[in-house]
Design a protein around this motif. Structure first.
Motif, PDB file in Angstrom:
ATOM      1  N   GLY A  39       0.814  -1.196   0.000  1.00  0.00           N
ATOM      2  CA  GLY A  39       0.000   0.000   0.000  1.00  0.00           C
ATOM      3  C   GLY A  39       0.853   1.253   0.000  1.00  0.00           C
ATOM      4  N   VAL A  40       0.211   2.357   0.318  1.00  0.00           N
ATOM      5  CA  VAL A  40       0.871   3.653   0.380  1.00  0.00           C
ATOM      6  C   VAL A  40       0.859   4.105   1.837  1.00  0.00           C
ATOM      7  N   VAL A  41       2.037   4.391   2.379  1.00  0.00           N
ATOM      8  CA  VAL A  41       2.162   4.892   3.745  1.00  0.00           C
ATOM      9  C   VAL A  41       2.192   6.407   3.687  1.00  0.00           C
ATOM     10  N   VAL A  42       1.422   7.056   4.570  1.00  0.00           N
ATOM     11  CA  VAL A  42       1.426   8.513   4.627  1.00  0.00           C
ATOM     12  C   VAL A  42       1.545   8.945   6.088  1.00  0.00           C
ATOM     13  N   GLY A  43       2.450   9.887   6.337  1.00  0.00           N
ATOM     14  CA  GLY A  43       2.586  10.462   7.663  1.00  0.00           C
ATOM     15  C   GLY A  43       1.531  11.531   7.855  1.00  0.00           C
ATOM     16  N   PHE A  44       0.803  11.473   8.976  1.00  0.00           N
ATOM     17  CA  PHE A  44      -0.295  12.409   9.198  1.00  0.00           C
ATOM     18  C   PHE A  44      -0.314  12.861  10.649  1.00  0.00           C
ATOM     19  N   ASP A  45      -0.323  14.197  10.836  1.00  0.00           N
ATOM     20  CA  ASP A  45      -0.424  14.741  12.189  1.00  0.00           C
ATOM     21  C   ASP A  45      -1.499  15.823  12.305  1.00  0.00           C
ATOM     22  N   GLY A  46      -2.263  16.028  11.250  1.00  0.00           N
ATOM     23  CA  GLY A  46      -3.326  17.024  11.281  1.00  0.00           C
ATOM     24  C   GLY A  46      -2.898  18.398  10.803  1.00  0.00           C
ATOM     25  N   SER A  47      -1.614  18.586  10.507  1.00  0.00           N
ATOM     26  CA  SER A  47      -1.136  19.880  10.028  1.00  0.00           C
ATOM     27  C   SER A  47      -1.550  20.080   8.570  1.00  0.00           C
ATOM     28  N   THR A  48      -1.421  21.293   8.083  1.00  0.00           N
ATOM     29  CA  THR A  48      -1.792  21.600   6.702  1.00  0.00           C
ATOM     30  C   THR A  48      -0.952  20.802   5.715  1.00  0.00           C
ATOM     31  N   SER A  49       0.353  20.719   5.954  1.00  0.00           N
ATOM     32  CA  SER A  49       1.203  19.971   5.027  1.00  0.00           C
ATOM     33  C   SER A  49       0.887  18.481   5.060  1.00  0.00           C
ATOM     34  N   ARG A  52      -2.226  17.891   2.973  1.00  0.00           N
ATOM     35  CA  ARG A  52      -1.886  17.844   1.540  1.00  0.00           C
ATOM     36  C   ARG A  52      -1.282  16.492   1.168  1.00  0.00           C
ATOM     37  N   ALA A  53      -0.410  15.993   2.028  1.00  0.00           N
ATOM     38  CA  ALA A  53       0.203  14.688   1.784  1.00  0.00           C
ATOM     39  C   ALA A  53      -0.858  13.590   1.793  1.00  0.00           C
ATOM     40  N   LEU A  54      -1.815  13.689   2.695  1.00  0.00           N
ATOM     41  CA  LEU A  54      -2.895  12.713   2.754  1.00  0.00           C
ATOM     42  C   LEU A  54      -3.733  12.744   1.478  1.00  0.00           C
ATOM     43  N   ALA A  55      -4.047  13.939   0.998  1.00  0.00           N
ATOM     44  CA  ALA A  55      -4.827  14.067  -0.238  1.00  0.00           C
ATOM     45  C   ALA A  55      -4.086  13.426  -1.414  1.00  0.00           C
ATOM     46  N   TYR A  56      -2.785  13.667  -1.504  1.00  0.00           N
ATOM     47  CA  TYR A  56      -1.993  13.064  -2.583  1.00  0.00           C
ATOM     48  C   TYR A  56      -1.948  11.544  -2.435  1.00  0.00           C
ATOM     49  N   SER A 137       5.410  -3.674   3.499  1.00  0.00           N
ATOM     50  CA  SER A 137       6.030  -3.759   2.166  1.00  0.00           C
ATOM     51  C   SER A 137       5.462  -2.673   1.266  1.00  0.00           C
ATOM     52  N   ALA A 138       5.414  -1.464   1.781  1.00  0.00           N
ATOM     53  CA  ALA A 138       4.787  -0.338   1.089  1.00  0.00           C
ATOM     54  C   ALA A 138       5.509  -0.004  -0.210  1.00  0.00           C
ATOM     55  N   ASP A 139       4.731   0.446  -1.177  1.00  0.00           N
ATOM     56  CA  ASP A 139       5.302   0.866  -2.452  1.00  0.00           C
ATOM     57  C   ASP A 139       5.879   2.270  -2.369  1.00  0.00           C
ATOM     58  N   ALA A 140       5.382   3.089  -1.445  1.00  0.00           N
ATOM     59  CA  ALA A 140       5.888   4.459  -1.300  1.00  0.00           C
ATOM     60  C   ALA A 140       5.498   5.015   0.068  1.00  0.00           C
ATOM     61  N   ILE A 141       6.237   6.028   0.480  1.00  0.00           N
ATOM     62  CA  ILE A 141       5.921   6.785   1.690  1.00  0.00           C
ATOM     63  C   ILE A 141       5.692   8.226   1.263  1.00  0.00           C
ATOM     64  N   VAL A 142       4.566   8.790   1.682  1.00  0.00           N
ATOM     65  CA  VAL A 142       4.218  10.167   1.330  1.00  0.00           C
ATOM     66  C   VAL A 142       4.242  11.010   2.597  1.00  0.00           C
ATOM     67  N   VAL A 143       4.958  12.133   2.553  1.00  0.00           N
ATOM     68  CA  VAL A 143       5.018  13.054   3.692  1.00  0.00           C
ATOM     69  C   VAL A 143       4.885  14.482   3.194  1.00  0.00           C
ATOM     70  N   GLY A 144       4.448  15.346   4.085  1.00  0.00           N
ATOM     71  CA  GLY A 144       4.397  16.767   3.780  1.00  0.00           C
ATOM     72  C   GLY A 144       5.728  17.416   4.101  1.00  0.00           C
ATOM     73  N   VAL A 157      11.755  16.334   8.397  1.00  0.00           N
ATOM     74  CA  VAL A 157      11.426  14.914   8.408  1.00  0.00           C
ATOM     75  C   VAL A 157      11.551  14.362   6.995  1.00  0.00           C
ATOM     76  N   ALA A 158      11.039  15.098   6.019  1.00  0.00           N
ATOM     77  CA  ALA A 158      11.080  14.647   4.631  1.00  0.00           C
ATOM     78  C   ALA A 158      12.518  14.450   4.148  1.00  0.00           C
ATOM     79  N   GLY A 159      13.394  15.374   4.471  1.00  0.00           N
ATOM     80  CA  GLY A 159      14.794  15.267   4.052  1.00  0.00           C
ATOM     81  C   GLY A 159      15.497  14.090   4.698  1.00  0.00           C
ATOM     82  N   ARG A 160      15.303  13.919   5.997  1.00  0.00           N
ATOM     83  CA  ARG A 160      15.935  12.796   6.696  1.00  0.00           C
ATOM     84  C   ARG A 160      15.382  11.465   6.193  1.00  0.00           C
TER      85      ARG A 160
END
Length: 173
Positions: A39-49, A52-56, A137-144, A157-160
């Motif tokens: 699946g697709v992993v997405v980091g989510f904390d409720g912030s605006t960024s 956006r990452a969740l929507a993508y 075994s995620a295909d991608a990780i999406v972060v803001g 976080v995205a850079g690291r």
């Protein structure tokens, strides 16, 4: 019942000991739903960024026909407890934000299009996102992307995550 010992049944299965077999203990501790494999992993904390990452990630998950693994890495806030003459003790106070985020996500209409699961972790955000990605075994990780002074000083976080991840990382501005 002091002095009375209850015998163990002979057919009882032994539980994996974390010290003797760390891999078995890790698998027993964190089962993952096979429906969300690749699946697709997405980091989510409720912030605006992160919204956006969740929507993508929803769009990406819908296009690939895979599940969405929403990860909230809870803050473990160290607090000091002072008990009289004894030295202070540091205690981890759990962050209850995951419960609130879970309720908000459960009521969201835009998540009705894809199967999703909310995973809570505590610790370093980069490490935990990569760990969940590995488990599923995620295909991608999406972060803001991180904005502000803190990200510039300590590194985003995205850079690291992009430097250390073993799978594609998509950074949404």
């Amino acid at each position: 019942m002091a002095g009375h010992e209850i015998p163990e049944p002979a057919d009882r299965k032994q539980v994996a000991d974390a010290l003797s077999d760390p891999l078995a203990a890790e698998q027993a501790r964190r089962p993952c739903d096979p429906a969300f494999r690749h699946g697709v992993v997405v980091g989510f904390d409720g912030s605006t960024s992160s919204e956006r990452a969740l929507a993508y990630a929803i769009g990406m998950s819908r296009r690939t026909g895979s599940g969405l693994i929403i990860v909230h890495v809870a803050n473990r806030l160290p607090t000091t407890v002072w008990a009289g003459c004894e030295p202070p003790v540091f205690v981890d106070v759990p962050d209850h934000r995951t419960e609130v985020l879970g309720l908000e996500l459960a009521c969201a209409d835009y998540l009705a299009e894809v199967p999703w699961v909310l995973v809570e972790r505590g610790g370093d955000i980069c490490h935990e996102l990569e760990e969940v990605g590995r488990e599923y075994s995620a295909d991608a990780i999406v972060v803001g992307s991180t904005h502000g002074l803190v990200g510039k000083i300590f590194g985003s976080v995205a850079g690291r995550l992009a430097r250390r991840a073993q799978r594609p990382v998509v950074v949404i501005p």
